[in-house]
Write an enzyme that holds these catalytic residues in place. Structure first.
Site, PDB file in Angstrom:
ATOM      1  N   ASP A 480       0.823  -1.214   0.000  1.00 40.72           N
ATOM      2  CA  ASP A 480       0.000   0.000   0.000  1.00 40.72           C
ATOM      3  C   ASP A 480       0.857   1.265   0.000  1.00 40.72           C
ATOM      4  OD1 ASP A 480      -2.320   1.482   0.078  1.00 40.72           O
ATOM      5  OD2 ASP A 480      -3.163   0.376   1.775  1.00 40.72           O
ATOM      6  N   ASP A 550     -10.800   1.964  -2.968  1.00 39.79           N
ATOM      7  CA  ASP A 550     -11.289   1.738  -1.606  1.00 39.79           C
ATOM      8  C   ASP A 550     -12.811   1.770  -1.569  1.00 39.79           C
ATOM      9  OD1 ASP A 550      -8.981   1.236  -0.282  1.00 39.79           O
ATOM     10  OD2 ASP A 550      -8.701   3.245   0.538  1.00 39.79           O
TER      11      ASP A 550
HETATM   12  C1  GLA Z   1      -5.716   1.845   2.298  1.00 39.16           C
HETATM   13  C2  GLA Z   1      -6.162   0.654   1.485  1.00 39.16           C
HETATM   14  C3  GLA Z   1      -7.218  -0.109   2.227  1.00 39.16           C
HETATM   15  C4  GLA Z   1      -6.664  -0.562   3.550  1.00 39.16           C
HETATM   16  C5  GLA Z   1      -6.158   0.634   4.336  1.00 39.16           C
HETATM   17  C6  GLA Z   1      -5.432   0.207   5.582  1.00 39.16           C
HETATM   18  O1  GLA Z   1      -6.702   2.793   2.412  1.00 39.16           O
HETATM   19  O2  GLA Z   1      -6.629   1.050   0.240  1.00 39.16           O
HETATM   20  O3  GLA Z   1      -7.665  -1.208   1.471  1.00 39.16           O
HETATM   21  O4  GLA Z   1      -5.620  -1.472   3.320  1.00 39.16           O
HETATM   22  O5  GLA Z   1      -5.262   1.426   3.568  1.00 39.16           O
HETATM   23  O6  GLA Z   1      -4.980   1.283   6.295  1.00 39.16           O
END
Ligand code: GLA
Length: 736
Positions: A480, A550
């Site tokens: 990420d 997300d």
């Molecule tokens: C990002 C990712 C999510 C999750 C969060 C965790 O927003 O896109 O899917 O993994 O971080 O903090």
């Protein structure tokens, strides 16, 4: 050879199966652009170059008294700067004498078999079955001594041309590069439109179409990543082009940092497009002998609309981009802990989720954020990649073993490029993050960005990630990156090189991924940046799939995935079924539709299955069974957008067709139900017109011609947000 040079007319001819690309050396050594479009016979195209004495269009010295030759309007392959071309330039330099002129004239060229090499950066690779030829044209500025080497590789059967530029300071004195585009294409006067994909966090890649009018239209990122806001991809098409009609040109940049795609309609209604690293904040200091390598641009042309253009990108990005062996392997159905538990979990809770997931038919359990350091929310802990024993008493290895014992593979989340101020890493190395001296730092999600332009920081990360991967049995990593970069300044670069920091960051990231991802071929890496904030071909070179957004709301995902589909193939897109009311939009969509939408990608789950009722669990089990049964068609078949969520408010529809056209899945989702609705039909695509197909739910058999022209009915008993997938199977290939 797909590349030829006609020495008489000094013309370079690049030919893919269905397209031709021509350029020509002018009498003064400039490289002029001649043609890009449908494949044409090998004829002399000199007649296309029409010179004329135009007011206020300067003439280069070598033209003497000829007032008709001017770079102000001639179509060029790589525009010089400061020599009478006032359009958006391909290059900007600062010479040692302070002048900002680069006048590149053709010095030499080279044609060879195979793909040009591109050091330290991701690029499309020639596969064993691809016929690929390359051309390098060296443009030299006689005064500064600098040279721009324009590189082209022709993927003949894939109908794609890749390009890059290498800039070399062959002069005696240092100079600065201020802008270097990977590709420039000049178009003749006509009416063009640009399609691009802009958005924001939780709503990426919306379809945007703009007519090209006088002036400059540009998209780009200065966020340090390719970003949620714009994607490094744009289409130029003739006015009115649609899925099946019109000339369309795609420009995709294999790069994960600041980029620019700009198009200018000039005073003579001609159009120039430039694609490359964003010059905003960029400069590169070059000592004599040093060079700068621009990232790769991938150009594709379709004479038959957008579907064909997308297919060209899907084929090459599916087959020639990703280095991970996983690119060609079936992907597991994952269950991810994020929306199920956020930061609030311990071993027991995770194992309960995993246990239920086994029963659903899931293959792999992913432990998302919160497992390491002091990380009970998103304010601390990043950088401390040591398991939090308070939450996971048996450590990552213990949890992994327990998950494996249930029959699931195991994955984890990491965010290696970041550091929290409240972390041991930051306390030990406060100088390791991007931050300008004496200026207060700018936080994003309460975290700072590690300075990946530094080799020591990269080496630390490589060791840290390799440590995690060897500590436990891990088959999957979600990588990420959760903020936009700011305060771009590196502690190790001198002042005159600070403009290199953002690009060096991207090179550092590629170096880390080279060392980690490519060295762990058995681990499946999934890219992520707050969802799809770094969904670009650069990341796809390392990571075969990317968490698309997300936003897990199936209705919103219709648009997000529609936009994504214009360039990225289905098997790069991770999509999960989550709970309703949806956590991002509050919307409730039936579980069946959530599955249909998630199956328009790599299916996964992002929920706590212990909270599902029996009906929902049964639905999930059935989705996984169906998805696995049709995985080949979904992941490797041809993709058709049938009804756009932007144009058809009633139904969004898409279709997967097996390469042999024998099987197909047609998916439809109702997006705006009214009372006593009209009967609608969806016209299918990609079938064999002469063959007959059996359609699930319809009596009888119908030819591909009928199904593609008359369509199939949209079931009238579907309520708002309900959907269906219709399976088609060819029953008679000969049409008897
Ligand atoms: C990002 C990712 C999510 C999750 C969060 C965790 O927003 O896109 O899917 O993994 O971080 O903090």
């Amino acid at each position: 050879m797909s590349i030829k040079y006609n020495a008489d007319s000094k013309t370079f001819i690049l030919e893919t199966r269905d397209s031709s690309y021509l350029m020509k050396v002018s009498q003064y050594g400039n490289l002029l652009h001649l043609y890009y479009g449908s494949r044409i016979p090998d004829e002399d195209l000199d007649y296309l170059i029409k010179v004329q004495d135009r007011g206020f269009s300067p003439n280069p010295n070598e033209a003497g008294n000829d007032r008709t030759f001017s770079l102000d309007y001639l179509a060029q392959e790589f525009s010089s700067d400061g020599k009478g071309d006032y359009r958006i330039p391909s290059i900007e330099v600062l010479n040692c004498d302070g002048s900002q002129i680069f006048s590149g004239k053709v010095e030499s060229h080279r044609i060879y078999r195979g793909k040009y090499p591109l050091k330290g950066m991701p690029s499309v690779q020639a596969g064993p079955d691809d016929s690929v030829d390359s051309l390098e044209v060296r443009l030299k500025d006689k005064v500064s001594g600098a040279a721009a080497v324009l590189c082209y590789s022709v993927f003949e059967e894939k109908n794609v041309i890749t390009r890059t530029v290498r800039f070399i300071n062959c002069g005696q004195k240092a100079m600065k590069l201020l802008k270097l585009m990977s590709a420039t294409v000049d178009y003749k006067a006509s009416e063009y439109e640009m399609i691009h994909f802009s958005g924001r966090h939780v709503m990426e890649r919306e379809f945007v179409r703009v007519p090209m009018q006088s002036g400059i239209h540009s998209i780009g990122s200065s966020r340090g990543t390719s970003s949620h806001q714009y994607n490094p991809f744009a289409i130029l098409c003739e006015k009115g082009a649609n899925e099946d009609w019109g000339r369309c040109y795609g420009y995709s940049l294999v790069y994960s940092g600041n980029f620019l795609i700009e198009a200018e309609r000039d005073q003579f209604r001609q159009l120039r497009i430039n694609v490359g690293v964003n010059p905003k904040g960029f400069s590169w200091f070059l000592e004599p002998g040093e060079e700068f390598q621009a990232p790769e641009a991938v150009m594709a042309y379709s004479g038959n609309g957008l579907t064909e253009l997308s297919k060209r990108y899907h084929d090459i990005y599916r087959e020639n981009l990703c280095r991970s062996p996983y690119a060609k392997k079936p992907r597991p159905v994952v269950i991810n802990s994020w929306e199920a538990a956020y930061f609030d979990f311990d071993d027991e809770k995770l194992l309960e989720i995993a246990r239920e997931a086994v029963d659903m038919g899931v293959d792999l359990f992913v432990l998302d954020d919160g497992w390491f350091g002091k990380r009970d929310d998103d304010n601390s802990g990043l950088g401390d990649w040591k398991v939090n024993r308070r939450k996971l008493r048996t450590g990552i290895s213990g949890l992994s073993e327990a998950v494996h014992a249930m029959g699931l593979d195991f994955g984890i989340w990491i965010e290696p490029e970041m550091v929290s101020e409240d972390s041991d890493l930051y306390r030990a190395h406060p100088d390791w993050c991007l931050k300008a001296p004496e200026r207060p730092m700018t936080r994003g999600r309460n975290q700072l960005v590690l300075d990946l332009s530094r080799r020591d920081v990269c080496d630390y990360l490589i060791e840290a990630i390799n440590g995690i991967l060897t500590e436990a049995r891990i088959e999957y990593v979600k990588w990420d990156m959760n903020r936009s970069i700011s305060d771009v300044w590196s502690g190790l670069l001198p002042a005159e090189r600070q403009g290199e920091t953002a690009h060096r960051y991207v090179l550092g990231l590629y170096y880390v991924m080279d060392e980690v991802i490519l060295k762990h071929p058995d681990v499946l890496f999934c890219g992520c940046s707050g969802g799809g904030g770094r969904y670009d071909p650069g990341m796809l070179y390392y990571q075969p799939e990317i968490w698309c957004s997300d936003n897990t709301d199936a209705k919103a995902r219709l648009k997000i995935q529609y936009g994504t589909s214009f360039v990225y193939p289905v098997n790069t897109l991770e999509s999960h079924v989550s709970v309703c009311p949806n956590h991002q939009t509050g919307r409730t969509v039936p579980i069946g539709t959530r599955g249909i939408v998630a199956m328009n990608g790599i299916l996964g789950y992002e929920l706590d299955p212990t909270l599902l009722d029996n009906k929902e669990k049964k639905a999930c089990r059935e989705q996984i069974r169906f998805y696995k049964e049709h995985y080949e068609i979904i992941a490797y078949g041809d993709y058709y957008r049938l009804e756009s969520p932007y144009e058809n408010l009633y139904v969004t529809a898409w279709q997967h067709v097996s390469r042999d056209r024998k099987h197909s899945l047609v998916s439809m989702v109702i997006t705006d139900r009214e009372g006593n609705d009209a009967q609608r039909y969806v016209k299918l695509k990609g079938l064999d017109a002469k063959a007959y197909y059996q359609i699930e739910g319809l009596e009888g058999r119908y030819s591909g011609a009928v199904l593609m022209n008359a369509g199939i009915p949209v079931p009238n008993d579907l309520n708002e947000y309900e959907g269906t997938v219709v399976c088609l199977d060819m029953i008679n290939p000969c049409g008897q």
